[in-house]
Design a protein around this motif. Sequence first.
Motif, PDB file in Angstrom:
ATOM      1  N   GLY A  84      -2.670 -38.120-104.877  1.00 45.68           N
ATOM      2  CA  GLY A  84      -1.948 -37.667-106.058  1.00 45.68           C
ATOM      3  C   GLY A  84      -2.890 -37.310-107.191  1.00 45.68           C
ATOM      4  O   GLY A  84      -2.672 -36.344-107.914  1.00 45.68           O
ATOM      5  N   GLU A  85      -3.959 -38.086-107.334  1.00 38.88           N
ATOM      6  CA  GLU A  85      -4.947 -37.811-108.373  1.00 38.88           C
ATOM      7  C   GLU A  85      -5.663 -36.489-108.105  1.00 38.88           C
ATOM      8  O   GLU A  85      -5.865 -35.689-109.017  1.00 38.88           O
ATOM      9  N   ALA A  86      -6.048 -36.263-106.869  1.00 37.88           N
ATOM     10  CA  ALA A  86      -6.751 -35.031-106.511  1.00 37.88           C
ATOM     11  C   ALA A  86      -5.841 -33.826-106.700  1.00 37.88           C
ATOM     12  O   ALA A  86      -6.257 -32.788-107.232  1.00 37.88           O
ATOM     13  N   ARG A  87      -4.591 -33.961-106.311  1.00 34.35           N
ATOM     14  CA  ARG A  87      -3.645 -32.850-106.447  1.00 34.35           C
ATOM     15  C   ARG A  87      -3.432 -32.505-107.916  1.00 34.35           C
ATOM     16  O   ARG A  87      -3.444 -31.338-108.303  1.00 34.35           O
ATOM     17  N   ALA A  88      -3.276 -33.517-108.746  1.00 35.67           N
ATOM     18  CA  ALA A  88      -3.091 -33.290-110.176  1.00 35.67           C
ATOM     19  C   ALA A  88      -4.322 -32.623-110.787  1.00 35.67           C
ATOM     20  O   ALA A  88      -4.195 -31.706-111.608  1.00 35.67           O
ATOM     21  N   ALA A  89      -5.503 -33.069-110.382  1.00 38.27           N
ATOM     22  CA  ALA A  89      -6.738 -32.478-110.898  1.00 38.27           C
ATOM     23  C   ALA A  89      -6.863 -31.018-110.470  1.00 38.27           C
ATOM     24  O   ALA A  89      -7.277 -30.165-111.264  1.00 38.27           O
ATOM     25  N   LEU A  90      -6.492 -30.717-109.229  1.00 41.48           N
ATOM     26  CA  LEU A  90      -6.552 -29.341-108.743  1.00 41.48           C
ATOM     27  C   LEU A  90      -5.580 -28.446-109.503  1.00 41.48           C
ATOM     28  O   LEU A  90      -5.931 -27.327-109.890  1.00 41.48           O
ATOM     29  N   LEU A  91      -4.371 -28.918-109.714  1.00 42.14           N
ATOM     30  CA  LEU A  91      -3.388 -28.115-110.434  1.00 42.14           C
ATOM     31  C   LEU A  91      -3.816 -27.857-111.876  1.00 42.14           C
ATOM     32  O   LEU A  91      -3.689 -26.742-112.386  1.00 42.14           O
ATOM     33  N   GLU A  92      -4.323 -28.877-112.536  1.00 48.96           N
ATOM     34  CA  GLU A  92      -4.782 -28.722-113.913  1.00 48.96           C
ATOM     35  C   GLU A  92      -5.954 -27.746-113.988  1.00 48.96           C
ATOM     36  O   GLU A  92      -6.003 -26.887-114.868  1.00 48.96           O
ATOM     37  N   ALA A  93      -6.891 -27.869-113.067  1.00 46.10           N
ATOM     38  CA  ALA A  93      -8.045 -26.967-113.041  1.00 46.10           C
ATOM     39  C   ALA A  93      -7.607 -25.524-112.791  1.00 46.10           C
ATOM     40  O   ALA A  93      -8.092 -24.594-113.445  1.00 46.10           O
ATOM     41  N   ALA A  94      -6.679 -25.339-111.858  1.00 45.56           N
ATOM     42  CA  ALA A  94      -6.194 -23.993-111.554  1.00 45.56           C
ATOM     43  C   ALA A  94      -5.497 -23.380-112.764  1.00 45.56           C
ATOM     44  O   ALA A  94      -5.733 -22.215-113.110  1.00 45.56           O
ATOM     45  N   ARG A  95      -4.653 -24.151-113.428  1.00 44.72           N
ATOM     46  CA  ARG A  95      -3.955 -23.639-114.618  1.00 44.72           C
ATOM     47  C   ARG A  95      -4.951 -23.240-115.712  1.00 44.72           C
ATOM     48  O   ARG A  95      -4.828 -22.182-116.323  1.00 44.72           O
ATOM     49  N   ALA A  96      -5.928 -24.106-115.955  1.00 43.79           N
ATOM     50  CA  ALA A  96      -6.906 -23.831-117.008  1.00 43.79           C
ATOM     51  C   ALA A  96      -7.723 -22.579-116.693  1.00 43.79           C
ATOM     52  O   ALA A  96      -7.913 -21.712-117.563  1.00 43.79           O
ATOM     53  N   LEU A  97      -8.203 -22.480-115.464  1.00 48.40           N
ATOM     54  CA  LEU A  97      -9.006 -21.319-115.091  1.00 48.40           C
ATOM     55  C   LEU A  97      -8.203 -20.026-115.122  1.00 48.40           C
ATOM     56  O   LEU A  97      -8.700 -18.987-115.564  1.00 48.40           O
ATOM     57  N   MET A  98      -6.969 -20.087-114.671  1.00 50.70           N
ATOM     58  CA  MET A  98      -6.143 -18.876-114.670  1.00 50.70           C
ATOM     59  C   MET A  98      -5.802 -18.446-116.088  1.00 50.70           C
ATOM     60  O   MET A  98      -5.667 -17.248-116.364  1.00 50.70           O
ATOM     61  N   THR A  99      -5.665 -19.406-116.979  1.00 50.97           N
ATOM     62  CA  THR A  99      -5.424 -19.075-118.381  1.00 50.97           C
ATOM     63  C   THR A  99      -6.667 -18.422-118.987  1.00 50.97           C
ATOM     64  O   THR A  99      -6.570 -17.457-119.740  1.00 50.97           O
ATOM     65  N   GLU A 100      -7.831 -18.941-118.650  1.00 51.33           N
ATOM     66  CA  GLU A 100      -9.094 -18.422-119.181  1.00 51.33           C
ATOM     67  C   GLU A 100      -9.464 -17.059-118.612  1.00 51.33           C
ATOM     68  O   GLU A 100      -9.883 -16.171-119.337  1.00 51.33           O
ATOM     69  N   LYS A 101      -9.344 -16.912-117.279  1.00 49.14           N
ATOM     70  CA  LYS A 101      -9.888 -15.746-116.598  1.00 49.14           C
ATOM     71  C   LYS A 101      -8.841 -14.778-116.049  1.00 49.14           C
ATOM     72  O   LYS A 101      -9.182 -13.653-115.702  1.00 49.14           O
ATOM     73  N   GLY A 102      -7.621 -15.223-115.893  1.00 50.54           N
ATOM     74  CA  GLY A 102      -6.605 -14.406-115.252  1.00 50.54           C
ATOM     75  C   GLY A 102      -6.464 -14.777-113.785  1.00 50.54           C
ATOM     76  O   GLY A 102      -7.422 -15.231-113.149  1.00 50.54           O
ATOM     77  N   LEU A 103      -5.296 -14.570-113.261  1.00 53.13           N
ATOM     78  CA  LEU A 103      -4.955 -14.994-111.903  1.00 53.13           C
ATOM     79  C   LEU A 103      -5.881 -14.411-110.839  1.00 53.13           C
ATOM     80  O   LEU A 103      -6.346 -15.111-109.947  1.00 53.13           O
ATOM     81  N   THR A 104      -6.186 -13.143-110.932  1.00 46.64           N
ATOM     82  CA  THR A 104      -6.945 -12.480-109.865  1.00 46.64           C
ATOM     83  C   THR A 104      -8.445 -12.704-109.950  1.00 46.64           C
ATOM     84  O   THR A 104      -9.177 -12.293-109.053  1.00 46.64           O
ATOM     85  N   ARG A 105      -8.927 -13.358-110.994  1.00 41.80           N
ATOM     86  CA  ARG A 105     -10.365 -13.541-111.156  1.00 41.80           C
ATOM     87  C   ARG A 105     -10.826 -14.967-110.872  1.00 41.80           C
ATOM     88  O   ARG A 105     -11.978 -15.310-111.100  1.00 41.80           O
ATOM     89  N   VAL A 106      -9.932 -15.804-110.370  1.00 41.69           N
ATOM     90  CA  VAL A 106     -10.266 -17.206-110.111  1.00 41.69           C
ATOM     91  C   VAL A 106     -10.458 -17.412-108.612  1.00 41.69           C
ATOM     92  O   VAL A 106      -9.637 -16.963-107.809  1.00 41.69           O
TER      93      VAL A 106
END
Length: 65
Positions: free
Chosen positions: A21-43
């Motif tokens: 559960g911890e790993a999944r939460a960390a992955l989701l948070e990281a994905a959201r942050a990166l997609m916000t910063e760079k855009g969906l297609t650039r991550v």
Amino acid sequence: MGSSSTIEPRRPGRPAGDRKGEARAALLEAARALMTEKGLTRVTAREVADRAGVNPCLLYTSDAA
């Protein structure tokens, strides 16, 4: 030594816990942050794993999702 309790031998493998559960939460948070910063297609998946602090192979196991 009046106690008659028995101790079960340790089972091999990782101890039980909520690390998935911890790993999944960390992955989701990281994905959201990166997609916000760079855009969906650039991550990339590797960027998400690196930001989350997990092994990139974890993204491809059924346990992470």
